[in-house]
Design an enzyme around this catalytic site. Structure first.
Site, PDB file in Angstrom:
ATOM      1  N   CYS A  98      74.730  30.337 -23.804  1.00  0.00           N
ATOM      2  CA  CYS A  98      74.053  29.259 -23.945  1.00  0.00           C
ATOM      3  C   CYS A  98      73.682  28.377 -25.196  1.00  0.00           C
ATOM      4  O   CYS A  98      72.997  27.475 -25.292  1.00  0.00           O
ATOM      5  CB  CYS A  98      72.796  29.954 -23.510  1.00  0.00           C
ATOM      6  SG  CYS A  98      72.845  30.314 -22.224  1.00  0.00           S
ATOM      7  N   HIS A 134      64.875  25.298 -25.008  1.00  0.00           N
ATOM      8  CA  HIS A 134      65.554  26.385 -24.225  1.00  0.00           C
ATOM      9  C   HIS A 134      64.557  25.773 -23.741  1.00  0.00           C
ATOM     10  O   HIS A 134      66.037  26.167 -21.800  1.00  0.00           O
ATOM     11  CB  HIS A 134      65.632  27.533 -25.546  1.00  0.00           C
ATOM     12  CG  HIS A 134      67.148  28.227 -24.846  1.00  0.00           C
ATOM     13  ND1 HIS A 134      68.450  27.347 -24.699  1.00  0.00           N
ATOM     14  CD2 HIS A 134      67.552  29.908 -24.084  1.00  0.00           C
ATOM     15  CE1 HIS A 134      68.816  28.227 -23.691  1.00  0.00           C
ATOM     16  NE2 HIS A 134      68.712  28.821 -23.457  1.00  0.00           N
ATOM     17  N   HIS A 145      70.755  24.223 -15.519  1.00  0.00           N
ATOM     18  CA  HIS A 145      70.994  25.081 -17.499  1.00  0.00           C
ATOM     19  C   HIS A 145      72.207  25.106 -17.489  1.00  0.00           C
ATOM     20  O   HIS A 145      73.500  25.177 -16.780  1.00  0.00           O
ATOM     21  CB  HIS A 145      70.599  26.209 -17.337  1.00  0.00           C
ATOM     22  CG  HIS A 145      70.628  26.902 -18.624  1.00  0.00           C
ATOM     23  ND1 HIS A 145      71.746  26.830 -19.609  1.00  0.00           N
ATOM     24  CD2 HIS A 145      70.047  28.202 -18.956  1.00  0.00           C
ATOM     25  CE1 HIS A 145      71.693  27.785 -20.906  1.00  0.00           C
ATOM     26  NE2 HIS A 145      70.846  28.263 -20.087  1.00  0.00           N
TER      27      HIS A 145
END
Length: 389
Positions: free
Chosen positions: A159, A283, A317
């Site tokens: 990520c 995040h 995401h």
């Protein structure tokens, strides 16, 4: 002293839209229309994902190894950069323009499709090439698509991949290996990630709900986010902070030690104080452990007043593309007065420190001049990127 660098152009494709004007409008409105039910990806049944629903360009004129959805997403974004890149090629030459990008999926979806065909028919089919799945495929495709010949590399640190690309671009330009870098990331939906995160009990049963006491996981998403990093412009790449706490293979450090280190490193490299930052892009995955540790870390570095939000309730995401995508959303906010909203059910988790999660329509008293974006990955690989006017 290192020469300052600027982010002069940004091109994005994600569930909020395929151009900056549309993305910005839907972002500020808190639009969740891009989070949709998919019935194909998860073995156990339907699942919510953040999907790009626009028609994607054909890549038939390119070699077969470039025929992937990942590269189609990239091409749709790259078309927005053709003119400035052409001008930069005339100014610096093809060999002085680098390509530094991140991904976690590359063309894995094409490999999955080929395997299904092989199981049914005993052959992979004429549309499959094993290089479609290679991580380096993305940077090679971008180099060919734009006609640039500088250093090209693809980073894959889950990520944080495309956020780390900004640090690598800084290093290459500082080392005089390039004058300009095409920086960003692309990731596309595929069965491996959807089933993998579901096996980790990390996907949501509905639309993700970051920071809520009712949060239960992520929605996987897809996106392309690509920009030009060069030595002149208006929006500055102020500082990139990196850390690797290596706390666990998939879980973050519970007290956010690596996250704190990354944020403080970004501020230090810019010579900024926490009070100089106008907005923090979280995040904000909506997993129980991430949101807990990030609230602790943000409260430790910035206190409780700095406006912040997660965009993942609107785009999902986007894994390897998440860093560059969310830095791009910050890029759109600079010079404006309205913050990107935190989209959730509003039911705060009493176990989390209080941070300033901004609602739809929240505005700053002055223009937003500085934004910090967080990207935290498996293995404790953490990146914070600070940009500003």
């Amino acid at each position: 002293m290192q020469q300052p660098l600027f982010i002069s152009h940004y091109a994005m494709v994600n569930p909020l839209g395929c151009d900056n004007k549309t993305i910005k409008r839907n972002l500020l409105a808190g639009n969740q229309d891009g989070i949709v039910v998919n019935n194909e990806l998860l073995n156990e049944g339907p699942i919510y994902v953040g999907a790009v629903q626009a028609a994607l360009p054909s890549l038939a004129q390119y070699p077969r190894e470039f025929h992937t959805r990942n590269n189609q997403l990239a091409a749709l974004a790259l078309d927005q950069l053709i003119t400035p890149v052409s001008e930069l090629k005339q100014q610096y030459g093809q060999h002085r323009i680098a390509v530094i990008v991140g991904t976690s999926t590359s063309g894995i979806a094409q490999g999955e499709q080929a395997m299904v065909q092989h199981l049914k028919q005993g052959e992979f089919g004429g549309n499959y090439h094993y290089q479609q799945q290679e991580m380096e495929n993305l940077s090679q495709f971008i180099s060919v698509y734009l006609g640039v010949k500088g250093p090209a590399m693809t980073l894959s640190t889950a990520c944080s991949s495309s956020a780390k690309a900004f640090a690598t671009a800084q290093e290459l330009i500082a080392a005089d290996l390039a004058d300009v870098a095409i920086v960003g990331g692309v990731d596309s939906l595929c069965g491996m990630t959807v089933n993998g995160f579901t096996a980790l009990a990390s996907t949501s049963a509905g639309i993700s709900n970051p920071s809520s006491k009712n949060r239960d996981g992520i929605n996987l998403g897809e996106a392309a986010a690509l920009c030009i990093v060069e030595k002149q412009g208006t929006i500055k790449l102020l500082g990139v902070g990196e850390s690797s706490d290596a706390h666990h293979m998939s879980a973050p450090h519970p007290q956010g030690e690596g996250a704190v280190a990354a944020m403080r490193a970004a501020l230090s490299r810019a010579g900024y104080q926490p009070s100089d930052v106008d907005y923090v892009n979280l995040h904000g995955t909506a997993t129980p452990k991430n949101d807990e540790m990030e609230a602790i870390a943000v409260a430790e570095v910035f206190g409780t007043d700095t406006p912040c939000s997660s965009s993942k309730g609107m785009i999902g995401h986007t894994l390897g593309a998440a860093g560059a995508t969310e830095i791009g959303l910050c890029w759109l906010l600079l010079g404006e007065t309205e913050f990107a909203p935190h989209i959730w059910d509003g039911e705060a988790d009493p176990a989390l420190p209080t941070i300033n999660l901004v609602p739809v329509g929240a505005k700053s008293e002055a223009k937003i001049k500085t934004c910090l974006s967080n990207s935290f990955a498996f293995g404790g690989n953490n990146v914070s990127v600070l940009i500003g006017l």
